[in-house]
Design a protein around this motif. Structure first.
Motif, PDB file in Angstrom:
ATOM      1  N   PRO A 301      38.635  22.707  43.880  1.00 19.45           N
ATOM      2  CA  PRO A 301      38.803  24.106  43.464  1.00 19.45           C
ATOM      3  C   PRO A 301      39.380  24.996  44.567  1.00 19.45           C
ATOM      4  O   PRO A 301      40.233  25.846  44.295  1.00 19.45           O
ATOM      5  CB  PRO A 301      37.369  24.525  43.096  1.00 19.45           C
ATOM      6  N   GLN A 302      38.932  24.767  45.808  1.00 13.24           N
ATOM      7  CA  GLN A 302      39.453  25.574  46.915  1.00 13.24           C
ATOM      8  C   GLN A 302      40.929  25.283  47.148  1.00 13.24           C
ATOM      9  O   GLN A 302      41.735  26.194  47.395  1.00 13.24           O
ATOM     10  CB  GLN A 302      38.655  25.293  48.192  1.00 13.24           C
ATOM     11  N   GLN A 303      41.295  24.008  47.071  1.00 18.43           N
ATOM     12  CA  GLN A 303      42.695  23.613  47.240  1.00 18.43           C
ATOM     13  C   GLN A 303      43.574  24.251  46.171  1.00 18.43           C
ATOM     14  O   GLN A 303      44.653  24.784  46.465  1.00 18.43           O
ATOM     15  CB  GLN A 303      42.788  22.083  47.170  1.00 18.43           C
ATOM     16  N   THR A 304      43.094  24.228  44.929  1.00 12.43           N
ATOM     17  CA  THR A 304      43.847  24.838  43.828  1.00 12.43           C
ATOM     18  C   THR A 304      44.054  26.324  44.070  1.00 12.43           C
ATOM     19  O   THR A 304      45.152  26.855  43.870  1.00 12.43           O
ATOM     20  CB  THR A 304      43.106  24.625  42.492  1.00 12.43           C
ATOM     21  N   MET A 305      43.003  27.013  44.523  1.00 17.89           N
ATOM     22  CA  MET A 305      43.128  28.447  44.767  1.00 17.89           C
ATOM     23  C   MET A 305      44.103  28.734  45.896  1.00 17.89           C
ATOM     24  O   MET A 305      44.881  29.697  45.843  1.00 17.89           O
ATOM     25  CB  MET A 305      41.765  29.061  45.078  1.00 17.89           C
ATOM     26  N   ASN A 306      44.092  27.911  46.934  1.00 16.94           N
ATOM     27  CA  ASN A 306      45.026  28.116  48.055  1.00 16.94           C
ATOM     28  C   ASN A 306      46.477  27.952  47.588  1.00 16.94           C
ATOM     29  O   ASN A 306      47.355  28.716  47.980  1.00 16.94           O
ATOM     30  CB  ASN A 306      44.721  27.123  49.176  1.00 16.94           C
ATOM     31  N   ILE A 307      46.710  26.938  46.752  1.00 21.92           N
ATOM     32  CA  ILE A 307      48.067  26.697  46.256  1.00 21.92           C
ATOM     33  C   ILE A 307      48.499  27.821  45.316  1.00 21.92           C
ATOM     34  O   ILE A 307      49.611  28.350  45.420  1.00 21.92           O
ATOM     35  CB  ILE A 307      48.146  25.337  45.527  1.00 21.92           C
ATOM     36  N   ALA A 308      47.610  28.189  44.386  1.00 19.65           N
ATOM     37  CA  ALA A 308      47.924  29.265  43.442  1.00 19.65           C
ATOM     38  C   ALA A 308      48.166  30.587  44.180  1.00 19.65           C
ATOM     39  O   ALA A 308      49.062  31.361  43.824  1.00 19.65           O
ATOM     40  CB  ALA A 308      46.795  29.421  42.422  1.00 19.65           C
ATOM     41  N   GLU A 309      47.386  30.827  45.218  1.00 15.99           N
ATOM     42  CA  GLU A 309      47.558  32.038  46.028  1.00 15.99           C
ATOM     43  C   GLU A 309      48.936  32.053  46.684  1.00 15.99           C
ATOM     44  O   GLU A 309      49.604  33.094  46.736  1.00 15.99           O
ATOM     45  CB  GLU A 309      46.462  32.119  47.088  1.00 15.99           C
ATOM     46  N   SER A 310      49.377  30.890  47.183  1.00 13.68           N
ATOM     47  CA  SER A 310      50.695  30.827  47.830  1.00 13.68           C
ATOM     48  C   SER A 310      51.807  31.114  46.818  1.00 13.68           C
ATOM     49  O   SER A 310      52.817  31.752  47.155  1.00 13.68           O
ATOM     50  CB  SER A 310      50.908  29.450  48.485  1.00 13.68           C
ATOM     51  N   LEU A 311      51.637  30.668  45.579  1.00 14.19           N
ATOM     52  CA  LEU A 311      52.625  30.956  44.530  1.00 14.19           C
ATOM     53  C   LEU A 311      52.586  32.435  44.145  1.00 14.19           C
ATOM     54  O   LEU A 311      53.633  33.051  43.886  1.00 14.19           O
ATOM     55  CB  LEU A 311      52.355  30.084  43.302  1.00 14.19           C
ATOM     56  N   TYR A 312      51.390  33.009  44.107  1.00 18.32           N
ATOM     57  CA  TYR A 312      51.234  34.432  43.806  1.00 18.32           C
ATOM     58  C   TYR A 312      51.891  35.291  44.884  1.00 18.32           C
ATOM     59  O   TYR A 312      52.598  36.273  44.578  1.00 18.32           O
ATOM     60  CB  TYR A 312      49.749  34.775  43.694  1.00 18.32           C
ATOM     61  N   GLN A 313      51.689  34.923  46.141  1.00 17.52           N
ATOM     62  CA  GLN A 313      52.249  35.701  47.246  1.00 17.52           C
ATOM     63  C   GLN A 313      53.772  35.704  47.225  1.00 17.52           C
ATOM     64  O   GLN A 313      54.410  36.621  47.752  1.00 17.52           O
ATOM     65  CB  GLN A 313      51.751  35.146  48.588  1.00 17.52           C
ATOM     66  N   GLN A 314      54.353  34.684  46.581  1.00 16.63           N
ATOM     67  CA  GLN A 314      55.819  34.626  46.465  1.00 16.63           C
ATOM     68  C   GLN A 314      56.314  35.257  45.159  1.00 16.63           C
ATOM     69  O   GLN A 314      57.510  35.279  44.897  1.00 16.63           O
ATOM     70  CB  GLN A 314      56.290  33.170  46.554  1.00 16.63           C
ATOM     71  N   GLY A 315      55.366  35.727  44.338  1.00 17.24           N
ATOM     72  CA  GLY A 315      55.740  36.411  43.104  1.00 17.24           C
ATOM     73  C   GLY A 315      55.986  35.503  41.919  1.00 17.24           C
ATOM     74  O   GLY A 315      56.421  35.970  40.861  1.00 17.24           O
ATOM     75  N   PHE A 316      55.680  34.207  42.046  1.00 17.15           N
ATOM     76  CA  PHE A 316      56.009  33.244  40.985  1.00 17.15           C
ATOM     77  C   PHE A 316      54.943  33.169  39.890  1.00 17.15           C
ATOM     78  O   PHE A 316      55.253  32.802  38.754  1.00 17.15           O
ATOM     79  CB  PHE A 316      56.231  31.851  41.569  1.00 17.15           C
ATOM     80  N   VAL A 317      53.697  33.460  40.231  1.00 12.13           N
ATOM     81  CA  VAL A 317      52.630  33.476  39.227  1.00 12.13           C
ATOM     82  C   VAL A 317      51.817  34.751  39.407  1.00 12.13           C
ATOM     83  O   VAL A 317      51.874  35.402  40.454  1.00 12.13           O
ATOM     84  CB  VAL A 317      51.690  32.238  39.323  1.00 12.13           C
ATOM     85  N   SER A 318      51.058  35.092  38.391  1.00  5.49           N
ATOM     86  CA  SER A 318      50.229  36.295  38.464  1.00  5.49           C
ATOM     87  C   SER A 318      48.984  36.041  39.306  1.00  5.49           C
ATOM     88  O   SER A 318      48.731  34.909  39.751  1.00  5.49           O
ATOM     89  CB  SER A 318      49.844  36.754  37.053  1.00  5.49           C
ATOM     90  N   TYR A 319      48.214  37.098  39.496  1.00  7.61           N
ATOM     91  CA  TYR A 319      47.027  37.026  40.346  1.00  7.61           C
ATOM     92  C   TYR A 319      46.096  35.921  39.864  1.00  7.61           C
ATOM     93  O   TYR A 319      45.681  35.912  38.699  1.00  7.61           O
ATOM     94  CB  TYR A 319      46.307  38.375  40.321  1.00  7.61           C
ATOM     95  N   PRO A 320      45.764  34.945  40.729  1.00  3.27           N
ATOM     96  CA  PRO A 320      45.030  33.763  40.259  1.00  3.27           C
ATOM     97  C   PRO A 320      43.510  33.913  40.186  1.00  3.27           C
ATOM     98  O   PRO A 320      42.836  32.972  39.785  1.00  3.27           O
ATOM     99  CB  PRO A 320      45.418  32.697  41.286  1.00  3.27           C
ATOM    100  N   ARG A 321      42.983  35.075  40.582  1.00  2.10           N
ATOM    101  CA  ARG A 321      41.531  35.274  40.513  1.00  2.10           C
ATOM    102  C   ARG A 321      41.219  36.234  39.364  1.00  2.10           C
ATOM    103  O   ARG A 321      41.229  37.443  39.534  1.00  2.10           O
ATOM    104  CB  ARG A 321      41.000  35.805  41.842  1.00  2.10           C
ATOM    105  N   THR A 322      40.962  35.660  38.213  1.00  2.89           N
ATOM    106  CA  THR A 322      40.741  36.477  37.021  1.00  2.89           C
ATOM    107  C   THR A 322      39.803  35.751  36.063  1.00  2.89           C
ATOM    108  O   THR A 322      39.792  34.516  36.007  1.00  2.89           O
ATOM    109  CB  THR A 322      42.077  36.792  36.306  1.00  2.89           C
ATOM    110  N   SER A 323      39.055  36.515  35.316  1.00  5.60           N
ATOM    111  CA  SER A 323      38.180  35.942  34.287  1.00  5.60           C
ATOM    112  C   SER A 323      38.863  35.924  32.919  1.00  5.60           C
ATOM    113  O   SER A 323      38.359  35.324  31.976  1.00  5.60           O
ATOM    114  CB  SER A 323      36.889  36.765  34.179  1.00  5.60           C
ATOM    115  N   SER A 324      40.016  36.570  32.839  1.00 11.32           N
ATOM    116  CA  SER A 324      40.658  36.782  31.544  1.00 11.32           C
ATOM    117  C   SER A 324      41.319  35.531  30.981  1.00 11.32           C
ATOM    118  O   SER A 324      41.881  34.717  31.710  1.00 11.32           O
ATOM    119  CB  SER A 324      41.709  37.888  31.668  1.00 11.32           C
ATOM    120  N   GLN A 325      41.248  35.427  29.649  1.00 11.84           N
ATOM    121  CA  GLN A 325      42.002  34.411  28.899  1.00 11.84           C
ATOM    122  C   GLN A 325      42.948  35.108  27.931  1.00 11.84           C
ATOM    123  O   GLN A 325      43.247  34.590  26.872  1.00 11.84           O
ATOM    124  CB  GLN A 325      41.033  33.494  28.141  1.00 11.84           C
TER     125      GLN A 325
END
Length: 533
Positions: A301-325
């Motif tokens: 889970p930590q690895q996934t968040m680090n990778i998703a965060e790196s994509l978010y910081q580059q503008g490719f995906v939205s904010y990865p810390r969310t409860s929303s579906q």
């Protein structure tokens, strides 16, 4: 004088400055400690963008010494509280210098409770202010950053701030007192050595859940049972039918059926075909993304968040810390699909979806007032420049983003009842009639496809063999890193932003081990001590 915009991380600071700077006005400055900040003009006003590196302030006890209980605490610079945070001093110094020259402030940290605490502490302790404007965004795309600047709230989010401060203070009070109690108890009983045994408000209940499962496995006593498998050949195709009642708990009963069916062929007694629809999956929230990434790639889970965060910081995906579906129309569905259509792996899927009369995403029940679900933005990457791990997570998010707009899949089950001397065996075929969303999400699906030849009631089917399989009931499975994150969410333990970090702490402390999580002797001793005392 200038307007100081406070970002949470270096990449975010850069993207905010690039998005907001009027043409030709952007300048960057890097000091002797290699900390970069940005200056630009907008609407005739000078702006500075500087970044923190997470929390620049942390809680610490007022009194020195290793005693408990501790109830007096204060906020101190992170570099004074922890040796691991010494690196943050250079960012602290830069913001302190810039804040002394600023006339106005805008908080542009992540829009969640952690971001509110980070930004407000900087505002309070380095700028001597209690309020500022607040930019709110869920992606680091240029158009959303401009909109969040133009529509900035006149105040920080005091609700999120109080929530964040309360959680920090409760976690700190619980953690420091139980940690010191455990550690000092060990030191006094052993009269030698000094090992820190950490505990926490979320960490300890999570460890208890894992231990409960461990004890359940230890206490489990397997029970024998038997299964019967009928191997048949239909038009040259071999298939396996299972005894209709499933598990047989007495061997003599299994032997009796085996003997009665020996040497006999099967007759088709009944055929039942049933069509059913499979809805597309709902958009990813943080926990769903972590669980799926673990299942598909075995990323922690930590690895996934680090990778998703790196994509978010580059503008490719939205904010990865969310409860929303949920994906609101405001994210501009059509713009996102058109952008994804420019990438070869998604071109045909996106173009097909764009032909729909109306784009309506499938959504889950969970909501988050701060952010939508995780999705691929209209600022698409050059896939060749992503590393292997980023490519996997991006592909997962991009395909899920597309799949939620697709049609349902249509599947069919074909259940054939085979009669062998009065005993019924079930042969189940499955096939996809209309793939719908599954063709988009195909790389991550495990679907059973067994197309049976056409059969008629009363038809004789050749039996190849009838097998009696001796088996035992199995203990409950240990939690995986993906399933424990889901369990924590279900029990409301931790937050979307902290669960992965808490799980990693349990590993780092030596309380748990393995991907199929086992509680160590140390983890068990700590949990038993907390339960007893």
């Amino acid at each position: 004088m200038s307007i100081l915009i406070i970002a949470e991380k270096p990449d975010a600071a850069r993207r905010i400055a690039e998005a907001l700077a009027e043409k030709g006005s952007l300048k960057s400055y890097t000091d002797e400690n290699k900390v970069t900040y940005y200056e630009f003009e907008r609407k005739g006003k000078k702006h500075i963008v500087a970044c923190a590196v997470g929390h620049l302030f942390n809680l610490a006890p007022v009194e020195k010494g290793w005693r408990y209980p501790v109830f007096s605490y204060t906020w101190k610079p992170s570099y004074e509280v922890s040796k691991q945070s010494v690196f943050s001093k250079k960012y602290f110094d830069v913001i302190s210098k810039l804040a002394s020259k600023a006339s106005d402030f805008i908080i542009a940290t992540d829009y969640d409770t952690e971001g509110e605490v980070i930004g407000t502490n900087i505002l309070k302790f380095l700028a001597n202010r209690n309020d500022a404007k607040r930019m709110k965004f869920s992606t680091l795309t240029k158009d959303e950053l401009i909109e969040s600047y133009e529509k900035a709230s006149p105040h920080i989010d005091f609700g999120q701030l109080e929530s964040g401060l309360t959680r920090h203070e409760l976690d700190w009070l619980w953690g420091i007192n139980t940690t010191r109690a455990l550690t000092l108890a060990l030191k006094n009983s052993a009269e030698k050595g000094f090992t820190i045994l950490s505990s926490g408000r979320v960490q300890s209940p999570t460890l208890a859940i894992l231990l409960d499962r461990e004890l359940e496995i230890r206490k489990f006593k397997p029970k024998p049972f038997w299964e019967l498998e009928l191997h048949v050949k239909i038009d040259g195709t071999e298939a396996v039918a299972a005894y209709e009642k499933g598990r047989i708990w007495k061997k003599e009963d299994a032997d009796k059926i085996l003997q009665a069916c020996k040497g006999k062929d099967a007759k088709v007694k009944d055929i039942k075909k049933k069509k059913y629809k499979q809805a597309p999956p709902v958009p990813f929230n943080t926990t769903d993304l972590q669980a799926e990434a673990y299942q598909q790639f075995k990323f922690s889970p930590q690895q996934t968040m680090n990778i998703a965060e790196s994509l978010y910081q580059q503008g490719f995906v939205s904010y990865p810390r969310t409860s929303s579906q949920k994906l609101p129309p405001s994210i501009n569905y059509e713009k996102i699909l058109k952008a994804l259509a420019s990438l070869p792996p998604y071109k045909k899927f996106a173009e097909e979806l764009l032909k729909k009369e109306k784009l309506v995403p499938v959504e889950g029940k969970r909501e988050d007032p701060a952010h939508p679900a995780v999705y691929a933005t209209h600022e698409v990457p050059d896939l060749s420049k992503l590393n292997a791990q980023q490519r996997k997570i991006y592909d997962l998010i991009a395909r899920r983003t597309l799949a939620v707009f697709a049609d349902e899949a249509l599947r069919e089950t074909n259940t054939v009842s085979l009669d062998v001397n009065g005993y019924i065996f079930l042969l189940v075929g499955k096939r996809t009639l209309e793939p719908g969303w599954t063709k988009i999400y195909e790389p991550y699906l495990k679907r059973e496809e067994l197309i049976l030849p056409e059969l008629n009631i009363g038809q004789t089917v050749k039996v190849i063999k009838l097998e009696e399989l001796a088996k035992e009931t199995q203990p409950p499975a240990r939690y995986s890193q993906g399933s424990i994150i889901k369990e924590m969410e279900a029990r409301n333990l931790g937050t979307r932003a902290t669960r992965a970090e808490i799980l990693q702490t349990l590993y780092d402390r030596g309380y748990i081990s393995g991907k199929s999580i086992q509680v160590t002797k140390l983890g068990e001793a700590v949990t038993q001590a907390l339960k007893e005392y």
